[in-house]
Enzyme design. Structure first.
Site, PDB file in Angstrom:
ATOM      1  N   GLY A 163       0.844  -1.193   0.000  1.00 47.84           N
ATOM      2  CA  GLY A 163       0.000   0.000   0.000  1.00 47.84           C
ATOM      3  C   GLY A 163       0.873   1.234   0.000  1.00 47.84           C
ATOM      4  O   GLY A 163       2.000   1.234  -0.497  1.00 47.84           O
ATOM      5  N   ARG A 164       0.322   2.301   0.576  1.00 47.15           N
ATOM      6  CA  ARG A 164       1.048   3.586   0.570  1.00 47.15           C
ATOM      7  C   ARG A 164       2.453   3.463   1.144  1.00 47.15           C
ATOM      8  O   ARG A 164       3.431   3.912   0.543  1.00 47.15           O
ATOM      9  CB  ARG A 164       0.274   4.622   1.387  1.00 47.15           C
ATOM     10  N   ILE A 165       2.555   2.869   2.355  1.00 47.71           N
ATOM     11  CA  ILE A 165       3.859   2.842   3.027  1.00 47.71           C
ATOM     12  C   ILE A 165       4.802   1.874   2.308  1.00 47.71           C
ATOM     13  O   ILE A 165       5.975   2.200   2.071  1.00 47.71           O
ATOM     14  CB  ILE A 165       3.703   2.493   4.523  1.00 47.71           C
ATOM     15  N   HIS A 168       8.393   1.910  18.795  1.00 50.62           N
ATOM     16  CA  HIS A 168       7.194   2.263  18.002  1.00 50.62           C
ATOM     17  C   HIS A 168       7.199   3.763  17.670  1.00 50.62           C
ATOM     18  O   HIS A 168       6.325   4.518  18.106  1.00 50.62           O
ATOM     19  CB  HIS A 168       5.916   1.881  18.743  1.00 50.62           C
ATOM     20  N   GLU A 191       3.806  -4.116  23.896  1.00 49.50           N
ATOM     21  CA  GLU A 191       4.487  -2.817  23.966  1.00 49.50           C
ATOM     22  C   GLU A 191       4.026  -2.052  25.198  1.00 49.50           C
ATOM     23  O   GLU A 191       2.809  -1.901  25.376  1.00 49.50           O
ATOM     24  CB  GLU A 191       4.200  -1.992  22.710  1.00 49.50           C
ATOM     25  N   THR A 212       7.807  -2.650  10.736  1.00 50.14           N
ATOM     26  CA  THR A 212       7.355  -1.338  11.232  1.00 50.14           C
ATOM     27  C   THR A 212       5.822  -1.272  11.180  1.00 50.14           C
ATOM     28  O   THR A 212       5.259  -0.177  11.208  1.00 50.14           O
ATOM     29  CB  THR A 212       7.952  -0.176  10.392  1.00 50.14           C
ATOM     30  N   SER A 213       5.163  -2.447  11.083  1.00 51.74           N
ATOM     31  CA  SER A 213       3.695  -2.422  10.953  1.00 51.74           C
ATOM     32  C   SER A 213       3.043  -2.598  12.327  1.00 51.74           C
ATOM     33  O   SER A 213       2.816  -1.610  13.026  1.00 51.74           O
ATOM     34  CB  SER A 213       3.233  -3.475   9.946  1.00 51.74           C
TER      35      SER A 213
END
Ligand code: DGY
Length: 328
Positions: free
Chosen positions: A155-157, A283, A264, A233-234
């Protein structure tokens, strides 16, 4: 229908100018900073809008506590904290902040890849701990040019990461279950299995959904090259962290760069944190001043639009909008 302004619960710190925008359409109630969930729920009895971070679970219990809720504006692009089906069933619009953080997250992804390929963290620690000139330096890194990056979720990222990787001379493969418009970058599609087999670095950019929970587990890790690296990084639960720990400990893959973890913040004795071939960030994919300001602007814009009777700029369940934008 009442003519009183709607109540908006603002559960994150908002700069004064943006708070004034919310006050232009709503009566604002706010819990104290870092209030527990129960304190937020207690403020929702009359709330028609909620502005919150994506750390707050938006589940049936929260919706029961907020019978007049029409819009939840999530400060973040990910909305895995929301029971979307339940919200949609109740006609609650769920808004998020897509687009404005794409470049920041892509930058951080390249930061993690470079941290692994050039041993940036190890080298900085080597100097900081006074070892320069006294003990042998960390082992050599490797060039990104000529290596293959496999992007899962295009997608975008994912596409913004591809553009950066191409500029470093990498070959880019991608896998996505959705059909996106032409990627507009020189990247080749692969099945997930082929991408895992062929890539030197695998980078994850999917939403966390029931389908992507533990998308990368022991069997997927076993397909990766022994010298390959995993970057995430998701969302942490996209990776089976216990399986990753095993793969790293036993050298089945070379290392990992993680901006997200299954829990987290992690426990102090989380074994992944002690591995020399792992770089973990707290994060911070979207953590630049400009990006966080743009996210705040969009999140407030979403809330104000719905409470003011307009379609919001970003809504993940637009089928709710016809009803949600009308006062109940
Ligand atoms: C997002 O926007 O989803 C980022 O992960 C920050 O929470």
């Amino acid at each position: 229908m009442t003519t009183d302004p709607p109540v908006a619960c603002v559960a994150i710190a908002v700069p004064p100018a943006l708070l004034a925008r919310i006050r232009g359409v709503a009566t604002v109630v706010s819990p104290p900073i870092a209030a527990p969930r129960e304190a937020i729920l207690a403020l929702l009895a009359d709330a028609e809008g909620l502005l919150c971070s994506n750390l707050l679970p938006i589940d049936a219990a929260l919706m029961d506590a907020a019978p007049r809720l029409r819009v939840v504006s999530n400060f973040g692009v990910g909305y895995n904290n929301v029971d979307l089906e339940e919200a949609t069933r109740r006609g609650i619009a769920i808004c998020n902040t897509p687009g404005v953080l794409t470049e920041a997250v892509a930058d951080l992804t390249l930061g993690l890849i470079l941290s692994l390929s050039r041993r940036l963290v190890e080298n900085a620690d080597f100097v900081r701990t006074g070892n320069w000139g006294k003990t042998p330096p960390p082992p050599l890194g490797f060039d990104l040019g000529g290596r293959t990056l496999g992007i899962v979720g295009f997608g975008r990222i994912g596409r913004a990461v591809a553009k950066r990787a191409l500029a470093f001379g990498m070959q880019v493969l991608y896998h996505d279950v959705d059909t996106w418009p032409e990627p507009g970058v020189a990247a080749e599609p692969r099945s997930l299995e082929d991408l895992l087999r062929e890539s030197d670095v695998v980078s994850l950019h999917v939403n966390l959904t029931p389908e992507t929970h533990h998308l990368i587990g022991a069997s997927q890790l076993s397909l990766m090259k022994p010298g390959a690296y995993l970057v995430n990084t998701s969302r942490g639960p996209v990776v089976d962290q216990a399986a990753l720990l095993d793969a790293l400990r036993f050298g089945r893959i070379a290392g990992a760069g993680l901006d997200v973890l299954e829990v987290e913040p992690p426990a102090a004795d989380e074994p992944l944190l002690a591995l020399p071939n792992v770089v973990v960030f707290p994060h911070v994919g979207s953590a630049t001043a400009e990006t966080r300001a743009a996210m705040m602007e969009l999140a407030v814009g979403n809330l104000v639009a719905v409470l003011g009777g307009q379609p919001p700029p970003a809504c993940v369940n637009p089928e709710t909008l016809a009803k949600a934008i009308q006062r109940r």
